[in-house]
Design a protein around this motif. Structure first.
Motif, mmCIF file in Angstrom:
data_model
loop_
_atom_site.group_PDB
_atom_site.id
_atom_site.type_symbol
_atom_site.label_atom_id
_atom_site.label_comp_id
_atom_site.label_asym_id
_atom_site.label_seq_id
_atom_site.Cartn_x
_atom_site.Cartn_y
_atom_site.Cartn_z
ATOM 1 N N LEU A 1 -4.914 -1.077 4.832
ATOM 2 C CA LEU A 1 -5.087 -0.623 3.451
ATOM 3 C C LEU A 1 -3.818 -0.848 2.652
ATOM 4 N N TYR A 2 -2.678 -0.504 3.233
ATOM 5 C CA TYR A 2 -1.407 -0.684 2.536
ATOM 6 C C TYR A 2 -1.181 -2.156 2.183
ATOM 7 N N ASN A 3 -1.478 -3.044 3.108
ATOM 8 C CA ASN A 3 -1.287 -4.474 2.859
ATOM 9 C C ASN A 3 -2.072 -4.922 1.638
ATOM 10 N N THR A 4 -3.311 -4.434 1.512
ATOM 11 C CA THR A 4 -4.149 -4.800 0.376
ATOM 12 C C THR A 4 -3.574 -4.247 -0.924
ATOM 13 N N LEU A 5 -3.193 -2.973 -0.920
ATOM 14 C CA LEU A 5 -2.646 -2.347 -2.126
ATOM 15 C C LEU A 5 -1.341 -3.028 -2.541
ATOM 16 N N GLU A 6 -0.507 -3.373 -1.561
ATOM 17 C CA GLU A 6 0.771 -4.027 -1.838
ATOM 18 C C GLU A 6 0.548 -5.351 -2.561
ATOM 19 N N ILE A 7 -0.379 -6.140 -2.078
ATOM 20 C CA ILE A 7 -0.622 -7.452 -2.673
ATOM 21 C C ILE A 7 -1.249 -7.316 -4.052
ATOM 22 N N GLU A 8 -2.137 -6.347 -4.222
ATOM 23 C CA GLU A 8 -2.731 -6.122 -5.543
ATOM 24 C C GLU A 8 -1.653 -5.750 -6.556
ATOM 25 N N LEU A 9 -0.699 -4.936 -6.133
ATOM 26 C CA LEU A 9 0.413 -4.581 -7.019
ATOM 27 C C LEU A 9 1.249 -5.807 -7.367
ATOM 28 N N LEU A 10 1.496 -6.665 -6.381
ATOM 29 C CA LEU A 10 2.278 -7.875 -6.627
ATOM 30 C C LEU A 10 1.628 -8.763 -7.686
#
Length: 353
Positions: free
Chosen positions: A197-206
Motif C-alpha cells: 500500500l505504501y509503495n502505491t501511495l508513494e508513487i501517486e504522490l510523486l
C-alpha cells in the motif's frame, strides 16, 4: 558481527567527492535498483484506480527512464578512468531481473555508459548501440530477483510471521491495520500488506495525485518504516541471508578470484529487495528502503582488496562503506572469511535438506 555504528553495519569513510584509485582498480560489480516505476498494483478504494500509467502498471515512468540515464552518466563520471571507452563483450557482463522495468533500466543505463564512438558508430543519427542484457525466468532466478523455489527457505519465511518480534509489531500496529482495512476496502493485517500500500501511495504522490482524505490521519513515515521492516523479513535469519544475499556475494567473490577469466565490469539491474537482501547479508542492521536508482558497488583493487560504496537513491552521493571486521580496503580473503557463514556451498542441496 559486523555492527560498528548505530546507523548501520557499515563504517562511513566518505560521502562526497569520492575519487577511485584507477591505477589499482581491477574489477567492478554494480548492483542497482531500477528507475521510478508506475504502481505494480492498487487497492480496492483507490480513487486513482483508473489512472492510465504511461507504459502500463509496474513499468518505468519517463522520469524513471531519465533517472537511469543519469545514473549511467554518474557511473561513467565516477569510473571514467577504468570503465572502457568502447564496449566489448569480454569486458562487460550485464545481468538483470526478469522484470521489464529492470531490463529497460539496464538498457537505458548502458546507453549512457557506452554511447558508440568512432568505428562503433553505426548510425550517425542514433548514438546508441545494442548491448546484450542477460536474465533468467523469475522461477529460476536465485541471484537477482531471488525468487527461485527453495523449500527450506519458504518454510523458514512462513515461520517468520510467528516470531515474537513480528507478532509484537503487528500488535503495536493493530489500530493502524484496522484503520487501513476500513478505508482501503481490503484486509491490511501485516507489514507486507502495508508495504504494498505504501509503495502505491508513494508513487501517486510523486505524480502529484491527490491522496484520499483518510491518509491525512496516518503517518506515511510510519508506513515507510513498516514497509522497510517488511523487506527485512526476507532475511530474518542467518539461513535466510545465506539463501538470498549469500548467493550474490558468493558469485562476486568467485568472479574476483577468477579475475583473469572474468570481465572488468559486472552490472546487475535489480530491485529494492535485492539490495536489502545483500546489505543485510553483509550485516546491515538498521531499517532500509532503497529508493529508485539505489546502488551498491564492490570494487576490487590490486586483484586482492575490496572496497564498497552505497548510494541510497539516484539523488544521493555514494558513501564508502566497510565491514567492521575487515575495514577498508578489505583483503578478498578476509572478506570471504568474514562472510563464510553466509555463503552457500550447494544452494539447491541446502534448500532441500
Amino acid at each position: 558481527m559486523f555492527l560498528k555504528c548505530p546507523l548501520s553495519f557499515l563504517m562511513l569513510i566518505a560521502s562526497v567527492g569520492i575519487i577511485p584509485t584507477y591505477s589499482t582498480l581491477t574489477q567492478l560489480h554494480i548492483v542497482f535498483r531500477h528507475g521510478e516505476r508506475a504502481p505494480t498494483e492498487t487497492y480496492k478504494n483507490d480513487p486513482h484506480i483508473n489512472v492510465t500509467w504511461s507504459g502500463g502498471w509496474g513499468q518505468l515512468t519517463n522520469r524513471g527512464k531519465l533517472d537511469m540515464y543519469l545514473l549511467g552518466l554518474k557511473l561513467r563520471n565516477l569510473y571514467d578512468g577504468f570503465i572502457p571507452k568502447y564496449y566489448f563483450p569480454d569486458e562487460v557482463k550485464v545481468t538483470s531481473s526478469y522484470a521489464d522495468r529492470c531490463l529497460m533500466s539496464a538498457e537505458i543505463l548502458l546507453a549512457a555508459l557506452f554511447p558508440p564512438k568512432d568505428e562503433q558508430v553505426w548510425n550517425k543519427d542514433l548514438l546508441w548501440q545494442p548491448i546484450p542484457v542477460h536474465y533468467v525466468p523469475r522461477s529460476q532466478d536465485n541471484l537477482i530477483a531471488m525468487k527461485a523455489k527453495c523449500k527450506k527457505y519458504d518454510e523458514e519465511f512462513a515461520n517468520v510471521f510467528h516470531f515474537e518480534v513480528i507478532k509484537k509489531i503487528d500488535e503495536e500496529n493493530k489500530k493502524l491495520y484496522e484503520y487501513l482495512t476500513e478505508h482501503t476496502g481490503q484486509k491490511m493485517d501485516s507489514v507486507g500488506k502495508v508495504e504494498l500500500l505504501y509503495n502505491t501511495l508513494e508513487i501517486e504522490l510523486l505524480h502529484n495525485l491527490t491522496l484520499p482524505a483518510w491518509t491525512q490521519n496516518v503517518s506515511l513515515e510510519q508506513m515507510k518504516k513498516l514497509a522497510a521492516r517488511s523487506l527485512e523479513t526476507f532475511t530474518e535469519t542467518n539461513f535466510m541471508k545465506k539463501m538470498k544475499g549469500g548467493v550474490f556475494l558468493k558469485k562476486v567473490i568467485k568472479d574476483m578470484e577468477t579475475l583473469k577469466k572474468s570481465p572488468l565490469l559486472y552490472l546487475y539491474a535489480a530491485h529494492d529487495l535485492t539490495l536489502v537482501n545483500i546489505l543485510r547479508t553483509l550485516g546491515y542492521k538498521s531499517m532500509l528502503k532503497p529508493g529508485f536508482g539505489a546502488s551498491l558497488i564492490l570494487e576490487l583493487h590490486n586483484n586482492s582488496q575490496i572496497t564498497m560504496l552505497y548510494r541510497d537513491d539516484i539523488k544521493s552521493d555514494p558513501e564508502r562503506i566497510a565491514l567492521e571486521s575487515c575495514g577498508t580496503p578489505c583483503l578478498l580473503s578476509g572478506f570471504k572469511t568474514a562472510l563464510k557463514e553466509f555463503l552457500p556451498s550447494n544452494w539447491e542441496l541446502e534448500c532441500n535438506e
